[in-house]
Each structure stands twice: as C-alpha cells, then as structure tokens.
Design a protein around this motif. Structure first.
Motif, PDB file in Angstrom:
ATOM      1  N   PHE A 231       0.843  -1.195   0.000  1.00 25.83           N
ATOM      2  CA  PHE A 231       0.000   0.000   0.000  1.00 25.83           C
ATOM      3  C   PHE A 231       0.874   1.238   0.000  1.00 25.83           C
ATOM      4  O   PHE A 231       2.077   1.168   0.234  1.00 25.83           O
ATOM      5  N   THR A 232       0.248   2.370  -0.298  1.00 26.70           N
ATOM      6  CA  THR A 232       0.937   3.648  -0.337  1.00 26.70           C
ATOM      7  C   THR A 232       0.293   4.586   0.670  1.00 26.70           C
ATOM      8  O   THR A 232      -0.932   4.604   0.798  1.00 26.70           O
ATOM      9  N   LEU A 233       1.087   5.336   1.393  1.00 25.55           N
ATOM     10  CA  LEU A 233       0.586   6.394   2.254  1.00 25.55           C
ATOM     11  C   LEU A 233       1.083   7.705   1.672  1.00 25.55           C
ATOM     12  O   LEU A 233       2.263   8.053   1.803  1.00 25.55           O
ATOM     13  N   ASP A 234       0.188   8.413   1.010  1.00 25.76           N
ATOM     14  CA  ASP A 234       0.555   9.644   0.320  1.00 25.76           C
ATOM     15  C   ASP A 234       1.122  10.696   1.267  1.00 25.76           C
ATOM     16  O   ASP A 234       2.015  11.452   0.881  1.00 25.76           O
ATOM     17  N   GLU A 235       0.629  10.748   2.513  1.00 23.68           N
ATOM     18  CA  GLU A 235       1.101  11.781   3.431  1.00 23.68           C
ATOM     19  C   GLU A 235       2.579  11.623   3.789  1.00 23.68           C
ATOM     20  O   GLU A 235       3.229  12.576   4.197  1.00 23.68           O
ATOM     21  N   PHE A 236       3.118  10.412   3.618  1.00 25.48           N
ATOM     22  CA  PHE A 236       4.539  10.194   3.874  1.00 25.48           C
ATOM     23  C   PHE A 236       5.312  10.047   2.566  1.00 25.48           C
ATOM     24  O   PHE A 236       6.541   9.976   2.572  1.00 25.48           O
ATOM     25  N   GLY A 237       4.581   9.950   1.446  1.00 26.58           N
ATOM     26  CA  GLY A 237       5.218   9.810   0.143  1.00 26.58           C
ATOM     27  C   GLY A 237       5.980   8.505  -0.010  1.00 26.58           C
ATOM     28  O   GLY A 237       7.010   8.454  -0.680  1.00 26.58           O
ATOM     29  N   LYS A 238       5.455   7.439   0.623  1.00 28.97           N
ATOM     30  CA  LYS A 238       6.166   6.161   0.604  1.00 28.97           C
ATOM     31  C   LYS A 238       5.218   5.016   0.273  1.00 28.97           C
ATOM     32  O   LYS A 238       4.016   5.078   0.513  1.00 28.97           O
ATOM     33  N   LYS A 239       5.828   3.940  -0.238  1.00 30.76           N
ATOM     34  CA  LYS A 239       5.130   2.677  -0.445  1.00 30.76           C
ATOM     35  C   LYS A 239       5.541   1.756   0.701  1.00 30.76           C
ATOM     36  O   LYS A 239       6.673   1.828   1.192  1.00 30.76           O
ATOM     37  N   TYR A 240       4.598   0.895   1.102  1.00 34.79           N
ATOM     38  CA  TYR A 240       4.851  -0.016   2.219  1.00 34.79           C
ATOM     39  C   TYR A 240       4.500  -1.444   1.822  1.00 34.79           C
ATOM     40  O   TYR A 240       3.652  -1.670   0.968  1.00 34.79           O
TER      41      TYR A 240
END
Length: 172
Positions: free
Chosen positions: A112-121
């Motif tokens: 998944f991606t968390l846009d607020e951190f600009g990262k993929k997890y």
C-alpha cells in the motif's frame, strides 16, 4: 436485499442500482465504496462512496453523503490501498538480506501507499508455516517492473499509527 447491491435515490428522485466494491469501518462510521449499474446491467467506471448504517437484519441502510474533504481523502486512501493490494501485476515475494548478510525469502501479504509520507509499504512474512504469526512492515522502493528493490525501516510513531490503521481496514 442482496448485500452485493443496494439502491440510492438521487435528489431528482431517480433510483440508482449500486454495486458494493468494498465496505470498511472506522471508529465513527461505516463506509461503502461502490459503482453505479446502468439499465443494461453494466458497471460504471466511476467509483464513489457513502456512509451507511446496518439495520436489524444487518442490511445497509441510512445512506449519507461524505461530508468533509478529510473523509474523501481517507476513503480514497483506502481504495488506493485495495487497488495496490489486489493488483495482479505485483509480485508476491522478494529477497531481503539480514544483518549477517544472509538472503531471506519474504512473502508479500499487502502492499500500500501512504501519500502523506510519500512512501510505499509492504507487509510481509519470512515464515511460510505460520505467516500471520510473524508479520513485518517496511517502506520500500520498487524497480521499473514493480519488484521490491530495497526495504527500509518505518521511521516514526506517526507513520506506525497510520500503517496500523491501514492494515486494520484491510483485515476487516
């Protein structure tokens, strides 16, 4: 009522058949991500969302429009996470190197991606016999073909909290 479908009435009084794509709950509300079905039974490419409640028969009722931009952002993030998670193009395993230099095969559980951190997890396991017992989470960089190229530890408590919320939505 078939739980896969429900009906909404527009402000003009037109009843629309809607197909449930996904439902999830937060601490405050239940949400449904859906698409509209036309008269010929075809699904619209447009995706939308509503809040709902369950009646005594555990059927969705009392549909309400989303009220805030934050609500829409949260629903969009959940939807994007689902798309990322169930994308057929993604690989289901990668190789990581531990502190001693040993290569370890890791099985991907979720991406998944968390846009607020600009990262993929990636949520993954290294234990094929009991994957739910030994889950790990890391941010990652992928290669051009979508494979996990390098993983990184989660950096902050704020990041962990958002990761836990996202994973919790996926497990419901």
């Amino acid at each position: 009522m078939d739980q896969q479908y429900f009906y909404l009435t527009t402000e003009d009084g037109v009843e629309m058949k809607c197909k449930v794509l996904f439902t999830f709950d937060t601490d405050d509300h239940s949400y449904c991500i859906y698409t509209i079905i036309d008269e010929d039974g075809n699904e619209s490419e447009e995706i939308s969302a509503v809040r709902y409640e369950l009646d005594e028969n555990l059927e969705m009722t009392n549909f309400q429009e989303l009220e805030t931009e934050e609500e829409w952002d949260m629903v969009e993030e959940v939807y994007n996470t689902l798309v990322d998670t169930f994308s057929e193009e993604e690989r289901d395993a990668f190789i990581a190197t531990d502190e001693e230099g040993n290569e370890i095969e890791c099985k991907v559980i979720y991406r998944f991606t968390l846009d607020e951190f600009g990262k993929k997890y990636v949520v993954y396991t290294t234990d094929e016999t009991e994957p739910i017992e030994n889950l790990y989470v890391a941010s990652y960089v992928d290669s051009e073909d979508g494979e996990i190229q390098e993983i990184f530890p989660v950096e902050s408590d704020e990041e962990w909290k958002k990761i836990e919320e996202t994973v919790e939505f996926l497990n419901q």
